[in-house]
Design an enzyme around this catalytic site. Structure first.
Site, PDB file in Angstrom:
ATOM      1  N   LYS A 280       0.843  -1.186   0.000  1.00 33.48           N
ATOM      2  CA  LYS A 280       0.000   0.000   0.000  1.00 33.48           C
ATOM      3  C   LYS A 280       0.886   1.246   0.000  1.00 33.48           C
ATOM      4  CE  LYS A 280      -4.236   1.404   2.444  1.00 33.48           C
ATOM      5  NZ  LYS A 280      -5.085   1.073   3.614  1.00 33.48           N
ATOM      6  N   GLU A 365     -19.779  -7.030   9.512  1.00 35.48           N
ATOM      7  CA  GLU A 365     -20.746  -6.283  10.317  1.00 35.48           C
ATOM      8  C   GLU A 365     -21.772  -7.193  10.982  1.00 35.48           C
ATOM      9  OE1 GLU A 365     -19.085  -3.543   7.200  1.00 35.48           O
ATOM     10  OE2 GLU A 365     -19.966  -5.553   7.181  1.00 35.48           O
ATOM     11  N   ARG A 393     -26.084  -3.672   6.370  1.00 33.05           N
ATOM     12  CA  ARG A 393     -25.722  -5.050   6.103  1.00 33.05           C
ATOM     13  C   ARG A 393     -26.041  -5.969   7.274  1.00 33.05           C
ATOM     14  NH1 ARG A 393     -19.862  -5.151   3.442  1.00 33.05           N
ATOM     15  NH2 ARG A 393     -20.917  -6.427   1.917  1.00 33.05           N
TER      16      ARG A 393
END
Length: 618
Positions: A280, A365, A393
């Protein structure tokens, strides 16, 4: 060289040296442009070579490439001819995610994580049914998104289809928003240490012929050695036991190695995982030398220093983060939970102060919510902090695992209401509507930083029902003092002979007060009330409305089924035939733009509230 790339097939004419030069130009372009507009910088710097290789090996859009999550698609946009980043994530400019209106190369606009493999499964099935055996489907999924349960549901189904050509590219940079956690992360970390495995297998295939040409015992011994070494140095059996061929791990910044792996995967004819190790922020010194997650998503910053040109000031998230630390000191039973967004929602401060009371469950979640219900059963009070749009969700878990069991869980919804830049999937515009149907659940909508602190403490005091605290994105507004308290509600403006009652939810209090000033200049008096707790509504609100000729409600939420609908129903149940105007977000997906621009467009401004008040009175 980037200027000559108008589509993926333009890459075919470049040799390796030219491709390396192109990769460098892309990184320079991203650093120069994204620091001017803001956006996801670190993830895109990490996938430059991977995206180039994908478009050289596969023929998009004939072959379908699905990105999960879509914030790593900037390089894809460049290679498919979209070079104008001047208005990135602004009205009229490019979206920060794939967008079907922009290009035939974009497939999935939903930027919620862990969905790409299910899309890939469905698309591949459709091609198979239609007899389009020459089309390939590629799902590019980050290691963070691979922690989501939906991704594993998809893997379970993909593994059943041995003849369905789906290539799963795992972009493994050890991070989602923050370092990836959990058993899968540990497994991938182990795989990263097996760079020599593929070379070993190649040696084994060359050395051991199909039929033994020497003594059977020796042959069996060599095969046994090969299998034993495989189990030791290449524990990718978790994938292969599912029936998924595994290739990797490979260096995600080596174009030759990536292309070779992708071409092998393309020719396999069944489901294949290609495990790419990327870094990254690759190519940007500041991102490599400092905290990579600081550059995951940036605002407008100085590319030389990595610092913003102007300080944003205290954000809503900052206020919550600091108060959580104080509550943690006062309440040893309070614990924090998040879903791969520890820094983004401000729980990192709580985690630093109380490392044994913080849980990051990854992009999961549903698991976070039900685990929180278990924590509550065990005698703790969990605070689950996620973006408002992501709680969608886990609705079933909120309803059946928390509310049904009267679990004392507090949900803190960051980025509630219009968020703007990230587009349709990130606006937190559904939570107050969805959660209205949950029995027993209580919703607080703070109007200012002081109310975030106060209502957070009120929420964690509730032990027999789930509570919700929602607040906006960005800099927190000034404190808005109440002139009186009525039940749990705050009166913000209370003229002697009012005409219209303006009911504001959360930060819409500022627009309501400004509208009252506009109306006062026209000789119309407006009361302004902040319910504070918008579910359930205080019965005192109905009594307050009796002294007015009309009611206007204002909320930073869908106008369907939200606070306005609850106020209207309460008035009707009480037999009050007052005209009511409900202002909120229209029932449509909102294109990306700055929050003030969107609020003005949909009428959530002082002028819009004043206009609705006039209409209600007339």
């Amino acid at each position: 060289m980037l200027d000559t790339v108008h589509g993926p097939r333009d890459l075919d004419r470049f040799n390796r040296a030219q491709l390396d030069r192109l990769a460098g130009e892309i990184r320079e372009f991203l650093i120069e442009n994204v620091t001017r507009t803001g956006g996801h910088l670190g993830p895109n710097l990490g996938v430059v070579e991977l995206t180039i290789a994908l478009h050289r090996v596969f023929d998009s859009p004939r072959d379908t490439i699905v990105f999960d999550t879509g914030h790593q698609s900037y390089v894809h946009k460049l290679l498919t001819g979209r070079h104008d980043f001047a208005m990135l994530r602004q009205e009229g400019g490019l979206s920060g995610y794939p967008n079907r209106r922009e290009s035939e190369h974009d497939v999935v606009e939903n930027s919620h994580a862990s969905t790409a493999l299910s899309y890939a499964d469905g698309i591949a099935k459709a091609y198979q049914v239609r007899g389009q055996s020459d089309r390939r489907v590629v799902g590019v999924i980050g290691d963070g998104a691979l922690t989501g349960g939906m991704a594993w549901e998809a893997l379970n189904n993909l593994a059943c289809a041995k003849d369905r050509p789906v290539v799963i590219v795992v972009n493994d940079n050890e991070r989602s928003y923050s370092p990836t956690i959990g058993g899968l992360a540990d497994h991938l970390a182990t795989l990263r240490m097996t760079q020599g495995y593929e070379k070993f297998l190649s040696w084994g295939k060359r050395t051991l012929p199909k039929a033994p040409v020497f003594g059977g015992a020796i042959y069996e011994t060599l095969h046994g050695m090969k299998k034993g070494i495989k189990d030791i140095v290449a524990p990718q059996g978790m994938f292969e036991d599912l029936g998924l061929k595994y290739i990797g791990p490979i260096d995600g910044h080596d174009l030759d190695e990536i292309e070779s792996a992708l071409r092998r995967a393309k020719g396999f004819g069944g489901p294949v995982i290609v495990h790419c190790i990327t870094r990254k922020g690759e190519g940007y010194r500041l991102a490599r030398e400092n905290d990579q997650d600081q550059f995951h998503q940036v605002g407008v910053i100085n590319p030389e220093t990595g610092l913003p040109y102007q300080a944003q000031g205290t954000t809503w998230t900052d206020v919550f983060a600091d108060e959580m630390v104080k509550i943690g000191n006062d309440r040893p039973d309070v614990v924090g939970i998040t879903a791969a967004m520890l820094h983004s929602v401000g729980l990192h401060k709580f985690g630093k102060a109380y490392p044994d009371r913080i849980y990051d469950v990854g992009i999961a979640e549903q698991h976070a919510v039900t685990s929180a219900a278990g924590l509550a059963f065990g005698g703790l009070h969990p605070v689950v902090a996620v973006y408002a749009t992501f709680l969608n969700r886990a609705f079933d878990q909120v309803l059946m695992d928390c509310a049904l069991h009267r679990a004392g869980v507090t949900f803190v919804l960051d980025r509630a209401g219009v968020t703007g830049d990230d587009g349709a999937s990130h606006n937190g515009m559904w939570d107050m509507s969805i959660l209205q149907v949950v029995p027993g659940l209580r919703i607080a909508a703070p109007r200012d930083p002081g109310q975030v602190r106060t209502q957070l403490r009120e929420a964690v005091e509730v032990s027999d029902a789930p509570t919700v605290l929602r607040f906006s994105k960005g800099a927190a507004g000034p404190e808005i003092e109440a002139v009186d308290r009525l039940g749990v509600m705050d009166l913000l403006r209370a003229p002697e002979n009012p005409d219209v009652l303006i009911v504001t939810a959360g930060p819409m209090a500022a627009q309501g007060l400004a509208a009252a000033e506009i109306l006062a200049a026209e000789g119309v008096e407006a009361s302004v009330v902040d319910p504070r707790w918008v579910k359930p509504l205080d019965p005192a609100l109905v009594e307050l409305a009796r002294g007015h000729r009309a009611v206007v409600t204002v909320e930073d939420n869908s106008r369907v089924g939200g606070v306005g609908a609850a106020v209207t129903q309460a008035l009707q149940d009480a037999g009050l035939a007052l005209p009511v105007r409900v202002l909120g977000i229209p029932q449509q997906f909102l294109n990306h733009a700055k929050r003030p621009v969107i609020l003005e467009r949909i009428g959530l401004t002082a002028e819009g509230v004043a206009a609705a008040s006039r209409a209600a009175l007339s």
